[in-house]
Design a protein around this motif. Structure first.
Motif, mmCIF file in Angstrom:
data_model
loop_
_atom_site.group_PDB
_atom_site.id
_atom_site.type_symbol
_atom_site.label_atom_id
_atom_site.label_comp_id
_atom_site.label_asym_id
_atom_site.label_seq_id
_atom_site.Cartn_x
_atom_site.Cartn_y
_atom_site.Cartn_z
ATOM 1 N N GLU A 1 -2.342 -32.373 -8.184
ATOM 2 C CA GLU A 1 -2.040 -34.194 -8.474
ATOM 3 C C GLU A 1 -0.594 -34.495 -9.289
ATOM 4 N N GLY A 2 0.101 -35.238 -8.637
ATOM 5 C CA GLY A 2 1.215 -35.723 -9.524
ATOM 6 C C GLY A 2 2.417 -34.733 -9.520
ATOM 7 N N GLU A 3 2.297 -33.634 -8.874
ATOM 8 C CA GLU A 3 3.315 -32.641 -8.373
ATOM 9 C C GLU A 3 4.214 -33.155 -7.252
ATOM 10 N N SER A 4 5.290 -32.896 -7.092
ATOM 11 C CA SER A 4 6.133 -33.155 -6.122
ATOM 12 C C SER A 4 6.358 -32.015 -5.110
ATOM 13 N N ARG A 5 5.637 -30.717 -5.406
ATOM 14 C CA ARG A 5 5.763 -29.676 -4.665
ATOM 15 C C ARG A 5 4.369 -29.087 -4.325
ATOM 16 N N THR A 6 4.537 -28.246 -3.354
ATOM 17 C CA THR A 6 3.213 -27.632 -2.653
ATOM 18 C C THR A 6 3.261 -26.182 -2.812
ATOM 19 N N SER A 7 2.573 -25.427 -3.308
ATOM 20 C CA SER A 7 2.268 -24.049 -3.015
ATOM 21 C C SER A 7 1.622 -23.665 -1.923
ATOM 22 N N LEU A 8 2.567 -22.725 -1.057
ATOM 23 C CA LEU A 8 2.086 -22.276 0.245
ATOM 24 C C LEU A 8 2.056 -20.619 -0.099
ATOM 25 N N ALA A 9 1.098 -20.230 0.673
ATOM 26 C CA ALA A 9 0.806 -18.566 0.750
ATOM 27 C C ALA A 9 0.701 -18.015 2.062
ATOM 28 N N PHE A 10 1.272 -17.015 2.695
ATOM 29 C CA PHE A 10 1.193 -16.498 3.682
ATOM 30 C C PHE A 10 0.961 -14.895 3.738
ATOM 31 N N ARG A 11 0.303 -14.567 4.824
ATOM 32 C CA ARG A 11 0.195 -12.982 5.182
ATOM 33 C C ARG A 11 0.791 -12.682 6.171
ATOM 34 N N ILE A 12 1.567 -11.414 6.046
ATOM 35 C CA ILE A 12 2.616 -10.998 7.193
ATOM 36 C C ILE A 12 1.992 -9.553 7.182
ATOM 37 N N ALA A 13 2.011 -9.134 8.506
ATOM 38 C CA ALA A 13 1.951 -7.766 8.905
ATOM 39 C C ALA A 13 3.137 -7.011 9.593
ATOM 40 N N PHE A 14 3.609 -6.036 8.953
ATOM 41 C CA PHE A 14 4.702 -5.003 9.476
ATOM 42 C C PHE A 14 4.064 -4.180 10.182
ATOM 43 N N GLN A 15 4.633 -3.403 11.413
ATOM 44 C CA GLN A 15 4.286 -2.384 11.878
ATOM 45 C C GLN A 15 5.291 -1.910 12.795
ATOM 46 N N SER A 16 5.321 -0.630 13.110
ATOM 47 C CA SER A 16 6.345 0.104 14.117
ATOM 48 C C SER A 16 5.673 0.594 15.188
ATOM 49 N N HIS A 17 6.304 0.673 16.413
ATOM 50 C CA HIS A 17 5.741 1.447 17.550
ATOM 51 C C HIS A 17 6.144 2.970 17.509
#
Length: 114
Positions: free
Chosen positions: A68-84
């Protein structure tokens, strides 16, 4: 006597088969601060566009926090890497992640949390 139901609604002719990989995924998480008016979908699009060919799944947002009162948001993402073709090394996954970080940091007022 059983009647045959119409199978047409169950056919998905517009889909193409995508083979799955026999090799394991490497999961990486990334978190960043963005201005509150920036949506998680906008950030996810940048991640997808910059992830390269090793992106197997994601990005999946798993956290969003706005003090509250901040002008920014923290976002977190999960990413999966894989090769064939082979099991990825940490260096290969980290290199793909660095490409994502570089693309995210090109946006003014976006700060990747390290």
């Amino acid at each position: 006597k059983m009647e045959n139901p119409d199978s047409v609604p169950y056919l998905h002719l517009d889909r193409t088969f995508v083979p799955f990989s026999l090799y394991p995924r490497i999961i990486r998480d990334i978190a960043l601060f963005v201005p509150t008016e920036v949506s998680a979908d906008e950030v996810a699009a940048v991640i997808r566009q910059s992830a390269g060919p090793l992106l197997a799944e994601g990005p999946q947002k798993f956290d969003e926090f706005n003090k509250e009162g901040e002008s920014r948001t923290s976002l977190a993402f999960r990413i999966a890497f894989q090769s064939h073709e082979k099991s990825l090394t940490d260096e290969e996954a980290n290199s793909a992640l660095l490409g994502i970080i570089s693309a995210l940091e090109k946006h003014p007022f976006w700060e990747v949390r390290k």
